[in-house]
Design a protein around this motif. Structure first.
Motif, PDB file in Angstrom:
ATOM      1  N   SER A 243      45.198  -1.937 -25.218  1.00  0.00           N
ATOM      2  CA  SER A 243      45.211  -2.992 -26.542  1.00  0.00           C
ATOM      3  C   SER A 243      45.090  -4.018 -26.597  1.00  0.00           C
ATOM      4  O   SER A 243      45.427  -4.999 -25.322  1.00  0.00           O
ATOM      5  CB  SER A 243      47.089  -2.134 -27.208  1.00  0.00           C
ATOM      6  OG  SER A 243      48.122  -3.541 -26.596  1.00  0.00           O
ATOM      7  N   ARG A 244      44.678  -4.453 -27.421  1.00  0.00           N
ATOM      8  CA  ARG A 244      44.059  -5.892 -27.649  1.00  0.00           C
ATOM      9  C   ARG A 244      44.482  -6.952 -28.938  1.00  0.00           C
ATOM     10  O   ARG A 244      44.516  -6.003 -29.789  1.00  0.00           O
ATOM     11  CB  ARG A 244      42.422  -5.848 -27.490  1.00  0.00           C
ATOM     12  CG  ARG A 244      42.140  -7.167 -27.381  1.00  0.00           C
ATOM     13  CD  ARG A 244      40.346  -7.275 -27.340  1.00  0.00           C
ATOM     14  NE  ARG A 244      40.203  -8.698 -27.945  1.00  0.00           N
ATOM     15  CZ  ARG A 244      38.809  -8.910 -29.411  1.00  0.00           C
ATOM     16  NH1 ARG A 244      38.605  -7.503 -29.503  1.00  0.00           N
ATOM     17  NH2 ARG A 244      38.621  -9.824 -29.407  1.00  0.00           N
TER      18      ARG A 244
ATOM     19  N   GLN B 150      45.504  -8.923 -35.844  1.00  0.00           N
ATOM     20  CA  GLN B 150      44.438  -6.995 -35.076  1.00  0.00           C
ATOM     21  C   GLN B 150      44.656  -6.562 -33.861  1.00  0.00           C
ATOM     22  O   GLN B 150      44.972  -7.352 -32.892  1.00  0.00           O
ATOM     23  CB  GLN B 150      42.771  -7.503 -35.707  1.00  0.00           C
ATOM     24  CG  GLN B 150      42.350  -6.476 -35.134  1.00  0.00           C
ATOM     25  CD  GLN B 150      40.758  -6.876 -35.078  1.00  0.00           C
ATOM     26  OE1 GLN B 150      40.148  -7.511 -36.363  1.00  0.00           O
ATOM     27  NE2 GLN B 150      39.980  -6.130 -34.642  1.00  0.00           N
ATOM     28  N   THR B 151      44.936  -5.520 -34.380  1.00  0.00           N
ATOM     29  CA  THR B 151      45.454  -4.683 -33.197  1.00  0.00           C
ATOM     30  C   THR B 151      44.571  -4.082 -33.229  1.00  0.00           C
ATOM     31  O   THR B 151      43.440  -3.311 -34.063  1.00  0.00           O
ATOM     32  CB  THR B 151      46.671  -4.494 -32.925  1.00  0.00           C
ATOM     33  OG1 THR B 151      47.664  -5.430 -33.184  1.00  0.00           O
ATOM     34  CG2 THR B 151      46.477  -3.473 -31.242  1.00  0.00           C
ATOM     35  N   THR B 152      43.508  -3.692 -31.672  1.00  0.00           N
ATOM     36  CA  THR B 152      42.317  -2.582 -31.272  1.00  0.00           C
ATOM     37  C   THR B 152      43.202  -2.309 -30.222  1.00  0.00           C
ATOM     38  O   THR B 152      43.170  -2.239 -29.545  1.00  0.00           O
ATOM     39  CB  THR B 152      41.686  -3.716 -31.364  1.00  0.00           C
ATOM     40  OG1 THR B 152      41.136  -4.420 -31.971  1.00  0.00           O
ATOM     41  CG2 THR B 152      40.096  -2.494 -31.143  1.00  0.00           C
TER      42      THR B 152
ATOM     43  N   TYR C 128      41.893   0.969 -26.959  1.00  0.00           N
ATOM     44  CA  TYR C 128      40.805   1.059 -26.619  1.00  0.00           C
ATOM     45  C   TYR C 128      40.493   1.982 -25.188  1.00  0.00           C
ATOM     46  O   TYR C 128      41.754   1.931 -24.882  1.00  0.00           O
ATOM     47  CB  TYR C 128      39.558  -0.316 -25.370  1.00  0.00           C
ATOM     48  CG  TYR C 128      38.798  -1.348 -26.880  1.00  0.00           C
ATOM     49  CD1 TYR C 128      37.688  -0.634 -27.702  1.00  0.00           C
ATOM     50  CD2 TYR C 128      39.909  -1.993 -26.949  1.00  0.00           C
ATOM     51  CE1 TYR C 128      37.637  -2.216 -28.230  1.00  0.00           C
ATOM     52  CE2 TYR C 128      39.356  -3.481 -27.404  1.00  0.00           C
ATOM     53  CZ  TYR C 128      38.353  -3.377 -28.252  1.00  0.00           C
ATOM     54  OH  TYR C 128      38.066  -3.444 -28.755  1.00  0.00           O
TER      55      TYR C 128
ATOM     56  N   TYR D 197      31.964   0.031 -34.305  1.00  0.00           N
ATOM     57  CA  TYR D 197      32.889   0.125 -32.210  1.00  0.00           C
ATOM     58  C   TYR D 197      33.088   1.236 -32.134  1.00  0.00           C
ATOM     59  O   TYR D 197      33.899   1.058 -31.486  1.00  0.00           O
ATOM     60  CB  TYR D 197      33.163  -0.933 -33.039  1.00  0.00           C
ATOM     61  CG  TYR D 197      31.936  -2.699 -32.992  1.00  0.00           C
ATOM     62  CD1 TYR D 197      31.144  -2.594 -31.976  1.00  0.00           C
ATOM     63  CD2 TYR D 197      31.677  -2.946 -33.868  1.00  0.00           C
ATOM     64  CE1 TYR D 197      30.198  -3.597 -31.741  1.00  0.00           C
ATOM     65  CE2 TYR D 197      30.311  -3.913 -34.538  1.00  0.00           C
ATOM     66  CZ  TYR D 197      29.894  -4.240 -33.398  1.00  0.00           C
ATOM     67  OH  TYR D 197      28.768  -5.046 -33.428  1.00  0.00           O
ATOM     68  N   THR D 198      33.941   1.514 -33.027  1.00  0.00           N
ATOM     69  CA  THR D 198      35.089   2.806 -32.134  1.00  0.00           C
ATOM     70  C   THR D 198      34.413   3.697 -31.599  1.00  0.00           C
ATOM     71  O   THR D 198      34.445   4.091 -31.215  1.00  0.00           O
ATOM     72  CB  THR D 198      36.422   3.377 -33.098  1.00  0.00           C
ATOM     73  OG1 THR D 198      36.883   2.274 -33.407  1.00  0.00           O
ATOM     74  CG2 THR D 198      36.744   4.215 -32.377  1.00  0.00           C
TER      75      THR D 198
END
Length: 75
Positions: free
Chosen positions: A20-21, A35-37, A39, A63-64
């Motif tokens: 998580s970013r 924002q939490t992204t 991967y 992008y996902t």
């Protein structure tokens, strides 16, 4: 956000590891948005330059989906 929701959205098997970013954007020092992204963990071993180049080549795409495709290639 539950782990199951994240893995389902990334089309990963239940229990798969993810990264998580977290980002916090500020305007004049005031938090404006967060924002939490997430991967797939496999991307941690994928060369950063290759990720960057692919993202630039396919700018404007989801992008996902791009990162899932890259993770599948890395497997």
């Amino acid at each position: 956000v539950t782990a199951g929701l994240v893995t389902r959205r990334l089309n990963l098997p239940e229990g798969a590891q993810v990264i998580s970013r977290y980002q916090q954007r500020r305007i004049d020092g005031t938090a404006w948005s967060t924002q939490t992204t997430f991967y797939p963990a496999e991307l941690d071993n994928y060369p950063a330059q290759a990720l960057f180049e692919r993202a630039i080549e396919q700018a404007g795409e989801d992008y996902t989906r791009l990162f899932v495709e890259i993770a599948e290639e890395a497997r």
